[in-house]
Design an enzyme around this catalytic site. Structure first.
Site, mmCIF file in Angstrom:
data_model
loop_
_atom_site.group_PDB
_atom_site.id
_atom_site.type_symbol
_atom_site.label_atom_id
_atom_site.label_comp_id
_atom_site.label_asym_id
_atom_site.label_seq_id
_atom_site.Cartn_x
_atom_site.Cartn_y
_atom_site.Cartn_z
ATOM 1 N N TYR A 54 -84.119 -47.972 -23.686
ATOM 2 C CA TYR A 54 -85.242 -48.912 -23.633
ATOM 3 C C TYR A 54 -85.227 -49.640 -22.291
ATOM 4 C CZ TYR A 54 -85.600 -48.354 -28.750
ATOM 5 O OH TYR A 54 -85.720 -47.866 -30.029
ATOM 6 N N SER A 151 -81.221 -41.432 -36.002
ATOM 7 C CA SER A 151 -82.636 -41.791 -35.945
ATOM 8 C C SER A 151 -83.470 -40.540 -35.775
ATOM 9 C CB SER A 151 -82.894 -42.756 -34.780
ATOM 10 O OG SER A 151 -84.273 -43.073 -34.671
ATOM 11 N N ALA A 210 -97.509 -49.424 -37.628
ATOM 12 C CA ALA A 210 -98.179 -48.310 -36.943
ATOM 13 C C ALA A 210 -98.742 -48.767 -35.593
ATOM 14 C CB ALA A 210 -99.279 -47.703 -37.812
ATOM 15 N N GLY A 286 -91.383 -55.399 -33.815
ATOM 16 C CA GLY A 286 -91.346 -55.752 -32.409
ATOM 17 C C GLY A 286 -92.368 -56.844 -32.174
ATOM 18 N N GLN A 292 -95.856 -63.786 -33.274
ATOM 19 C CA GLN A 292 -95.889 -62.508 -33.987
ATOM 20 C C GLN A 292 -94.602 -62.316 -34.787
ATOM 21 O OE1 GLN A 292 -96.538 -59.876 -30.630
ATOM 22 N NE2 GLN A 292 -98.702 -59.635 -31.144
ATOM 23 N N ASN A 296 -94.659 -61.842 -38.860
ATOM 24 C CA ASN A 296 -94.169 -60.613 -39.499
ATOM 25 C C ASN A 296 -92.909 -60.851 -40.323
ATOM 26 O OD1 ASN A 296 -96.280 -59.293 -38.251
ATOM 27 N ND2 ASN A 296 -95.037 -58.562 -36.542
#
Length: 341
Positions: A54, A151, A210, A286, A292, A296
């Protein structure tokens, strides 16, 4: 914030994990990234997910800096290895060389002596699986890694790893899987989920929103929001573009009454939906803004009735993708999902 066991392991993770793919070191400024992590801690999130790839290590560095003043034992740090971190032939994959070198580099960037969860970011067809598993086991024996995960591995790949680890008499085994999973993308349901439930492997799912589409902020026939990832720089627009088709956006808007009936925002509704699935230990969120994170994280502890879950299936219908062959092929979406060229 509530916690759940990671599969049948003894490790507990927060129901909501904070992840920094496409954000720290790439999409958002450092000060905002640090504010997002503080918001996560304030919301009771204890589990943080990142990867060496990342922003080519910058995401790990930011996360490590943000958590440096936090008691180490009070948080669970997860990172990953496999995807390319350089141009050399040994700067990728799951060879012993790359695993050991990448782990040590991740520990330096994160500013910690160990990671709670070390995950194989993808399957490596070019390295013998026993070599990979022995390298991971050595890191566990050295105390640099506490638990192992994978993963976007298929069920046969996970099954082979479990069998080889048992045959070799390794001390460690896979206890976590990190797949993409949300109301629309359910490719783990036919094969991966049943195997993992049998074997005690917990799911830490990513992209529960998504790419933000399930928040309902992208509306059919309207311009893309100016402050969204879809209009930002970097790689984000490429990933979001695969879920901006008019047919899909129309159907997502039909979920709004269901969220309202549950007394939830669409974002909380979508994240909470993933947490209703048996075998899911945590949902990874994220954020590009602290608010945010707070929004969430409110999905933790929510319980949705079965009748409401059935209505979600009825609304989304044939747009739901359950094809297990698409594991690790996140760009292979149904044609109705994508924006016309």
């Amino acid at each position: 914030m509530e916690s759940r066991r990671l599969g049948r392991s003894g490790l507990y993770v927060s129901e909501i994990t904070y992840g920094n793919w496409l954000t720290h070191g790439e999409l958002v400024e450092r000060d905002i990234a640090l504010a997002c992590i503080r918001a996560a801690l304030d919301a009771g999130i204890t589990t943080f997910d990142t990867a060496d790839v990342y922003a080519q290590g910058a995401a790990e560095q930011v996360l490590g800096d943000a958590l440096r003043t936090v008691t180490r034992s009070s948080v669970e740090i997860a990172t990953k290895v496999c995807l390319p971190t350089g141009d050399g032939p040994n700067d990728r994959g799951l060879s012993r060389k790359h695993i050991l070198e990448s782990c040590h580099a991740s520990l330096r960037r994160l500013g910690t002596d160990y990671v709670d969860l070390y995950q194989a970011h993808r399957f490596d067809e070019n390295t013998p699986l026993d070599e990979t598993l022995i390298a991971f086991d050595d890191l566990v024996r050295q105390g640099k890694v506490l638990y192992l995960g994978v993963s976007e591995w298929t069920a046969p790949q996970i099954e082979a790893a479990l069998r080889i680890a048992a045959d070799l008499g390794l001390r460690s085994r896979i206890v976590a899987n990190q797949p993409q999973y949300n109301m629309l993308w359910r490719v783990i349901e036919p094969e991966v989920l049943p195997l993992c439930e049998r074997e005690g492997i917990g799911q830490m799912v990513f992209q529960p929103l998504a790419q933000g589409v399930l928040t309902g902020k992208y509306q059919p026939g309207r311009p893309l929001p100016a402050d969204s990832r879809a209009t930002s720089g970097g790689r984000a627009p490429r990933f979001i573009g695969r879920v901006l088709g008019p047919a899909l956006l129309e159907r997502v808007q039909q979920l709004r009454p269901l969220a309202e009936d549950a007394g939830l925002s669409m974002a909380r509704f979508a994240v909470a939906w993933t947490l209703q699935t048996s075998g899911v230990s945590s949902a990874i969120i994220g954020a590009s803004r602290p608010e945010q994170v707070t929004e969430n994280a409110g999905a933790a502890g929510v319980r949705l009735p079965g009748a409401l879950l059935t209505k979600v299936d009825e609304v989304l219908g044939d747009l739901i993708d359950r094809d297990p062959a698409k594991t690790a092929r996140m760009m292979s979406v149904k044609p109705e999902w994508s924006r016309p060229a």
